[in-house]
Design an enzyme around this catalytic site. Structure first.
Site, PDB file in Angstrom:
ATOM      1  N   HIS A   7       0.823  -1.214   0.000  1.00 24.08           N
ATOM      2  CA  HIS A   7       0.000   0.000   0.000  1.00 24.08           C
ATOM      3  C   HIS A   7       0.850   1.255   0.000  1.00 24.08           C
ATOM      4  O   HIS A   7       2.047   1.202   0.293  1.00 24.08           O
ATOM      5  CB  HIS A   7      -0.958   0.038   1.208  1.00 24.08           C
ATOM      6  CG  HIS A   7      -0.280   0.066   2.543  1.00 24.08           C
ATOM      7  ND1 HIS A   7       0.003  -1.076   3.263  1.00 24.08           N
ATOM      8  CD2 HIS A   7       0.178   1.094   3.311  1.00 24.08           C
ATOM      9  CE1 HIS A   7       0.598  -0.757   4.403  1.00 24.08           C
ATOM     10  NE2 HIS A   7       0.727   0.565   4.455  1.00 24.08           N
ATOM     11  N   HIS A  79       3.986   7.005   3.868  1.00 20.44           N
ATOM     12  CA  HIS A  79       4.944   5.907   3.655  1.00 20.44           C
ATOM     13  C   HIS A  79       4.478   4.985   2.538  1.00 20.44           C
ATOM     14  O   HIS A  79       3.332   5.064   2.090  1.00 20.44           O
ATOM     15  CB  HIS A  79       5.199   5.115   4.951  1.00 20.44           C
ATOM     16  CG  HIS A  79       4.028   4.324   5.479  1.00 20.44           C
ATOM     17  ND1 HIS A  79       3.154   4.810   6.421  1.00 20.44           N
ATOM     18  CD2 HIS A  79       3.597   3.062   5.207  1.00 20.44           C
ATOM     19  CE1 HIS A  79       2.249   3.884   6.707  1.00 20.44           C
ATOM     20  NE2 HIS A  79       2.485   2.814   5.979  1.00 20.44           N
ATOM     21  N   GLU A 130       7.863   0.903   4.945  1.00 13.72           N
ATOM     22  CA  GLU A 130       7.408  -0.183   5.809  1.00 13.72           C
ATOM     23  C   GLU A 130       7.628  -1.500   5.068  1.00 13.72           C
ATOM     24  O   GLU A 130       7.381  -1.587   3.864  1.00 13.72           O
ATOM     25  CB  GLU A 130       5.906  -0.007   6.105  1.00 13.72           C
ATOM     26  CG  GLU A 130       5.333  -1.085   7.029  1.00 13.72           C
ATOM     27  CD  GLU A 130       3.832  -0.901   7.309  1.00 13.72           C
ATOM     28  OE1 GLU A 130       3.183  -0.111   6.594  1.00 13.72           O
ATOM     29  OE2 GLU A 130       3.312  -1.550   8.234  1.00 13.72           O
TER      30      GLU A 130
END
Lengths: 134, 134
Positions: A7, A79, A130
């Site tokens: 994502h 992010h 991430e």
């Protein structure tokens, strides 16, 4: 090592307005808001054909995105999350190459209830990365 | 209206170092640098399993990413690109709903030689959004 883009997270100052923008103006499939108290955010998932956008809004005290929204009042890209098969192997490789892991370096259970790590933006072109084990 | 996430663009101060980070540290498939003089950037494509990351570096005078890199010395996420089937229909819908299109509002030929538009970040949660007709 990295596989899919899981994502892109976008921090937003008004979750309802942002969800409406993605649902009505951009015509995307948008979830109901989902509270993630363990992670200090409420999330709306925007389902694209190949990946997701996560609209994040602070929840409770000490939300990890409050400072970002202080600096970026309109919101902004927060992010990117890349999938890995083995997060401990990924972590060890990154540390061996000098990349910095945020926090204590141990994977935490992320918003999708899978182990995640965050990498230092200064080591990745000013981009908070991430990693999520899938 | 929006379909796939075509790419996430990350502006980088050192293209060779950024390409190396993605190739070696993150273990991704990374292209050779590709000069796009019409767009004022040199691009390295990071091929993920479901989408692309585009590492952008200024090329020539008046690069559209020079000011961004002045403000973000380490680099940073610059825009997201969503695919649409009909860019003129998308543009007309967006304008009707009050969203602002950057430039003169007419699609230009983008870096992939397909028609693109950029949407005003203030209307999209502080996020620069590119639409690309595919």
């Amino acid at each position: 090592m990295i596989g899919r883009l899981n994502h892109v997270a976008i921090a937003v100052p008004d979750l309802e307005a942002a969800a409406k923008t993605y649902r009505e103006t951009l015509g995307a499939k948008v979830s109901e808001p989902q509270a993630e108290p363990d992670h200090g955010v409420t999330v709306v998932f925007v389902e694209l054909d190949n990946t997701k956008i996560e609209l994040l809004h602070p929840l409770g005290e000490n939300s990890p995105i409050s400072a970002f929204l202080e600096k970026n009042k309109s919101g902004g890209m927060h992010h990117v999350c890349y999938e890995v098969e083995d997060i401990l192997a990924a972590r060890d490789k990154l540390v061996a190459e000098g990349a910095r892991i945020l926090g204590d370096g141990e994977p935490k259970n992320g918003a999708h209830n899978k182990p995640v790590l965050f990498l230092h933006p200064k080591d990745f072109n000013g981009t908070l990365v991430e990693l999520e084990q899938v």
